[in-house]
Enzyme design. Structure first.
Site, PDB file in Angstrom:
ATOM      1  N   GLY A 259      -9.480   4.406  -6.469  1.00  0.00           N
ATOM      2  CA  GLY A 259      -8.172   3.757  -6.510  1.00  0.00           C
ATOM      3  C   GLY A 259      -7.134   4.390  -5.617  1.00  0.00           C
ATOM      4  O   GLY A 259      -7.424   4.824  -4.500  1.00  0.00           O
TER       5      GLY A 259
ATOM      6  N   ASP B 167       0.854  -1.177   0.000  1.00  0.00           N
ATOM      7  CA  ASP B 167       0.000   0.000   0.000  1.00  0.00           C
ATOM      8  C   ASP B 167       0.898   1.238   0.000  1.00  0.00           C
ATOM      9  O   ASP B 167       1.632   1.465   0.964  1.00  0.00           O
ATOM     10  CB  ASP B 167      -0.871  -0.060   1.257  1.00  0.00           C
ATOM     11  CG  ASP B 167      -1.784   1.134   1.437  1.00  0.00           C
ATOM     12  OD1 ASP B 167      -1.636   2.138   0.709  1.00  0.00           O
ATOM     13  OD2 ASP B 167      -2.646   1.075   2.334  1.00  0.00           O
ATOM     14  N   ILE B 168       0.848   2.027  -1.054  1.00  0.00           N
ATOM     15  CA  ILE B 168       1.721   3.202  -1.165  1.00  0.00           C
ATOM     16  C   ILE B 168       1.511   4.209  -0.039  1.00  0.00           C
ATOM     17  O   ILE B 168       2.429   4.945   0.305  1.00  0.00           O
ATOM     18  CB  ILE B 168       1.592   3.867  -2.556  1.00  0.00           C
ATOM     19  CG1 ILE B 168       2.810   4.755  -2.847  1.00  0.00           C
ATOM     20  CG2 ILE B 168       0.270   4.612  -2.687  1.00  0.00           C
ATOM     21  CD1 ILE B 168       2.999   5.122  -4.295  1.00  0.00           C
TER      22      ILE B 168
ATOM     23  N   ASP C  95      -5.668   7.234  -5.860  1.00  0.00           N
ATOM     24  CA  ASP C  95      -5.968   8.647  -5.625  1.00  0.00           C
ATOM     25  C   ASP C  95      -6.834   8.806  -4.372  1.00  0.00           C
ATOM     26  O   ASP C  95      -6.511   9.579  -3.469  1.00  0.00           O
ATOM     27  CB  ASP C  95      -6.678   9.216  -6.864  1.00  0.00           C
ATOM     28  CG  ASP C  95      -6.824  10.735  -6.844  1.00  0.00           C
ATOM     29  OD1 ASP C  95      -6.116  11.405  -6.076  1.00  0.00           O
ATOM     30  OD2 ASP C  95      -7.645  11.240  -7.632  1.00  0.00           O
TER      31      ASP C  95
ATOM     32  N   SER D 202      -2.104   4.600 -14.121  1.00  0.00           N
ATOM     33  CA  SER D 202      -3.075   4.362 -15.217  1.00  0.00           C
ATOM     34  C   SER D 202      -3.489   2.908 -15.433  1.00  0.00           C
ATOM     35  O   SER D 202      -4.266   2.630 -16.336  1.00  0.00           O
ATOM     36  CB  SER D 202      -2.572   4.940 -16.555  1.00  0.00           C
ATOM     37  OG  SER D 202      -2.716   6.335 -16.570  1.00  0.00           O
ATOM     38  N   THR D 203      -2.999   1.962 -14.608  1.00  0.00           N
ATOM     39  CA  THR D 203      -3.312   0.553 -14.876  1.00  0.00           C
ATOM     40  C   THR D 203      -4.577   0.063 -14.176  1.00  0.00           C
ATOM     41  O   THR D 203      -4.975  -1.078 -14.373  1.00  0.00           O
ATOM     42  CB  THR D 203      -2.139  -0.373 -14.490  1.00  0.00           C
ATOM     43  OG1 THR D 203      -1.915  -0.266 -13.081  1.00  0.00           O
ATOM     44  CG2 THR D 203      -0.881  -0.025 -15.245  1.00  0.00           C
ATOM     45  N   GLY D 204      -5.201   0.907 -13.374  1.00  0.00           N
ATOM     46  CA  GLY D 204      -6.442   0.513 -12.712  1.00  0.00           C
ATOM     47  C   GLY D 204      -7.629   0.891 -13.575  1.00  0.00           C
ATOM     48  O   GLY D 204      -7.795   0.400 -14.686  1.00  0.00           O
ATOM     49  N   ILE D 205      -8.437   1.817 -13.073  1.00  0.00           N
ATOM     50  CA  ILE D 205      -9.652   2.219 -13.770  1.00  0.00           C
ATOM     51  C   ILE D 205      -9.369   2.861 -15.125  1.00  0.00           C
ATOM     52  O   ILE D 205     -10.223   2.868 -15.995  1.00  0.00           O
ATOM     53  CB  ILE D 205     -10.556   3.062 -12.837  1.00  0.00           C
ATOM     54  CG1 ILE D 205     -11.257   4.235 -13.444  1.00  0.00           C
ATOM     55  CG2 ILE D 205      -9.853   3.585 -11.693  1.00  0.00           C
ATOM     56  CD1 ILE D 205     -12.221   4.845 -12.402  1.00  0.00           C
ATOM     57  N   TYR D 206      -8.139   3.389 -15.332  1.00  0.00           N
ATOM     58  CA  TYR D 206      -7.788   3.989 -16.625  1.00  0.00           C
ATOM     59  C   TYR D 206      -7.395   2.928 -17.651  1.00  0.00           C
ATOM     60  O   TYR D 206      -7.171   3.230 -18.811  1.00  0.00           O
ATOM     61  CB  TYR D 206      -6.674   5.019 -16.472  1.00  0.00           C
ATOM     62  CG  TYR D 206      -7.127   6.339 -15.855  1.00  0.00           C
ATOM     63  CD1 TYR D 206      -8.396   6.516 -15.317  1.00  0.00           C
ATOM     64  CD2 TYR D 206      -6.266   7.425 -15.811  1.00  0.00           C
ATOM     65  CE1 TYR D 206      -8.801   7.718 -14.752  1.00  0.00           C
ATOM     66  CE2 TYR D 206      -6.657   8.638 -15.253  1.00  0.00           C
ATOM     67  CZ  TYR D 206      -7.923   8.776 -14.726  1.00  0.00           C
ATOM     68  OH  TYR D 206      -8.304   9.978 -14.182  1.00  0.00           O
TER      69      TYR D 206
END
Length: 168
Positions: A31, A9-10, A33, A120-124
């Site tokens: 996500g 977890d970042i 963000d 960008s690899t999740g919902i994007y």
């Protein structure tokens, strides 16, 4: 410059800066963000609002910095990744801009350690293999003066496997 890979977890990573895969509004979202805004507290949102009042929205590929609020970092660098639409050349260049502009901003802040999520690899829906390749190549090709360590923080097994392969 050392490159490290962590699965986790970042928002729990101790670094001078963590990068947020933000949306152009800078007002939080889903996500990573949403997680960063929730864990960091209202100070991050307040600073994002000040940035928006000064410059308007944040364009895809650009990066801005705020303090990190309640996070174990000094700064959050917010960058807006591209939404995947099948235009590989254009989207790849924008994703590369995210990493490069985040690194340049980190350098200007005198940052020694920076942690990146999988932008960008999740919902994007940016293809994970291509996104990983762009991230690793951009970081490896960056001429750092102050940055000593880059940490790629993978939230899921797929990204972790991709980055392990790319970094071996």
């Amino acid at each position: 410059m050392n490159i490290e890979l962590i699965k986790g977890d970042i928002t729990k990573i101790s670094a001078d800066a963590i990068v947020n895969a933000a949306n152009s509004s800078l007002l939080g979202g889903g996500g990573v963000d949403g997680a960063i805004h929730r864990a960091g507290g209202k100070q991050i949102l307040e600073e994002c609002i000040q940035i928006r009042n000064r410059q308007g929205k944040c364009n895809t590929g650009e990066a801005v910095a705020t303090s990190a609020g309640n996070l174990p970092a000094k700064y959050v660098i917010h960058t807006v990744g591209p939404v995947w639409n099948g235009e590989e050349d254009k989207s790849s260049k924008l994703l590369e801009d995210c990493y490069r502009n985040s690194l340049q901003l980190a350098e200007s802040l005198g940052i020694k350690t920076i942690a990146f999520p999988n932008i960008s690899t999740g919902i994007y829906q940016f293809p994970k293999e291509l996104a990983g390749k762009i991230a690793v190549e951009t970081v490896k090709n960056f001429q750092a003066e102050t940055i000593e360590k880059v940490i790629f923080v993978c939230f899921d097994d797929d990204n972790e496997k991709i980055y392990k392969k790319l970094l071996d």
